[in-house]
Design an enzyme around this catalytic site. Sequence first.
Site, PDB file in Angstrom:
ATOM      1  N   CYS A 141       0.874  -1.217  -0.002  1.00 26.13           N
ATOM      2  CA  CYS A 141       0.011  -0.111   0.090  1.00 26.13           C
ATOM      3  C   CYS A 141       0.988   1.358   0.015  1.00 26.13           C
ATOM      4  O   CYS A 141       0.480   2.241  -0.709  1.00 26.13           O
ATOM      5  CB  CYS A 141      -1.011  -0.023   1.283  1.00 26.13           C
ATOM      6  SG  CYS A 141      -2.127   1.330   1.474  1.00 26.13           S
ATOM      7  N   CYS A 142       1.821   1.383   0.766  1.00 26.59           N
ATOM      8  CA  CYS A 142       2.774   2.475   0.939  1.00 26.59           C
ATOM      9  C   CYS A 142       3.576   2.461  -0.361  1.00 26.59           C
ATOM     10  O   CYS A 142       3.815   3.720  -0.927  1.00 26.59           O
ATOM     11  CB  CYS A 142       3.790   2.255   2.243  1.00 26.59           C
ATOM     12  SG  CYS A 142       2.938   2.714   3.749  1.00 26.59           S
ATOM     13  N   CYS A 164      -1.290   8.742   7.235  1.00 27.08           N
ATOM     14  CA  CYS A 164      -2.673   8.181   6.720  1.00 27.08           C
ATOM     15  C   CYS A 164      -3.439   7.846   7.892  1.00 27.08           C
ATOM     16  O   CYS A 164      -3.140   7.105   8.752  1.00 27.08           O
ATOM     17  CB  CYS A 164      -2.481   7.022   5.773  1.00 27.08           C
ATOM     18  SG  CYS A 164      -1.616   7.259   4.430  1.00 27.08           S
ATOM     19  N   CYS A 196      -3.631   4.213   9.623  1.00 30.73           N
ATOM     20  CA  CYS A 196      -2.180   3.721  10.018  1.00 30.73           C
ATOM     21  C   CYS A 196      -1.701   4.778  11.075  1.00 30.73           C
ATOM     22  O   CYS A 196      -0.770   4.852  11.400  1.00 30.73           O
ATOM     23  CB  CYS A 196      -1.359   3.370   8.977  1.00 30.73           C
ATOM     24  SG  CYS A 196      -1.860   2.467   7.728  1.00 30.73           S
ATOM     25  N   CYS A 244       7.237   3.965   5.935  1.00 28.26           N
ATOM     26  CA  CYS A 244       6.788   3.720   4.768  1.00 28.26           C
ATOM     27  C   CYS A 244       7.696   3.354   3.625  1.00 28.26           C
ATOM     28  O   CYS A 244       7.187   2.613   2.599  1.00 28.26           O
ATOM     29  CB  CYS A 244       5.890   4.766   4.409  1.00 28.26           C
ATOM     30  SG  CYS A 244       6.734   6.400   4.164  1.00 28.26           S
TER      31      CYS A 244
HETATM   32  S1  SF4 Z   1       0.251   4.777   5.756  1.00 26.91           S
HETATM   33 FE1  SF4 Z   1      -1.110   3.179   5.675  1.00 26.91          FE
HETATM   34  S2  SF4 Z   1      -2.893   4.005   4.138  1.00 26.91           S
HETATM   35 FE2  SF4 Z   1      -1.169   5.168   3.848  1.00 26.91          FE
HETATM   36  S3  SF4 Z   1      -0.101   4.260   2.160  1.00 26.91           S
HETATM   37 FE3  SF4 Z   1       0.823   3.377   4.090  1.00 26.91          FE
HETATM   38  S4  SF4 Z   1      -0.461   1.465   4.445  1.00 26.91           S
HETATM   39 FE4  SF4 Z   1      -1.580   2.671   2.986  1.00 26.91          FE
END
Ligand code: SF4
Length: 224
Positions: free
Chosen positions: A109-110, A191, A194, A217
């Site tokens: 996701c990151c 985010c 998280c 991240c």
């Molecule tokens: S902090 Fe969480 S929601 Fe944001 S990009 Fe990373 S995993 Fe995804």
Amino acid sequence: MSELERLRTLYGQLDGKELLAAMAAEFPGSLAITSSFGAEAVVLLDLVAQVDKSLPVLFLDTNELFDETIAYRDEVIAKLGLTGVRVVRPTKEELAAAEDLWRSDPDQCCHLRKVLPLERAQAGFKALVDGRKRFHGGGREDISTIEQSVDGVIKISPLASWSQERIEAAFTERNLPRHPLVAQGYRSIGCWPCSSPTKAGDPIRAGRWAGGAKTECGIHRTSK
Ligand code: SF4
């Protein structure tokens, strides 16, 4: 002597505004700041405004930020008079691939929401400035003010050696606005899925990916 060694020899004793000003002069037109507009980001951005309000500031909008962060970003830009803020976003394809991925695969996701968009945005910049500090812990205890990323970009952290007390003093002395979520116990803000509030005495970044092993991240991978 490598570029990193040269910069450390010339500027390794500097920090804060002096380091930022020296690096802006060293990399005219090819230095950018990355900022989350999170809990302490305004301290670095205030130094940016004192050095050059038009310096490029890359703001990663992952599409999963708190509404409060977007409002705070606009408040900080107006207060400091920053004119170089650029909003960096994932592509539609990256957003589609990252749908709900924070639940099952936060690293990917990151990668989709942060690492790939920042890679595109930083093309053409030789140096990136960030607000990392050693006192945040979680693997940041030994960062240097001048490092190099794994892809060769010079990484400048003018606040690396600053203590929490020095950060707090900057808020007071410079009359800097607080992120609205700090009053709710958020001391490190990314985010919304998280980021969590933390208790007094917890490490500052304990609320980031709380309950998991993840601490970063992936946008700050350095070769030291
Ligand atoms: S902090 Fe969480 S929601 Fe944001 S990009 Fe990373 S995993 Fe995804």
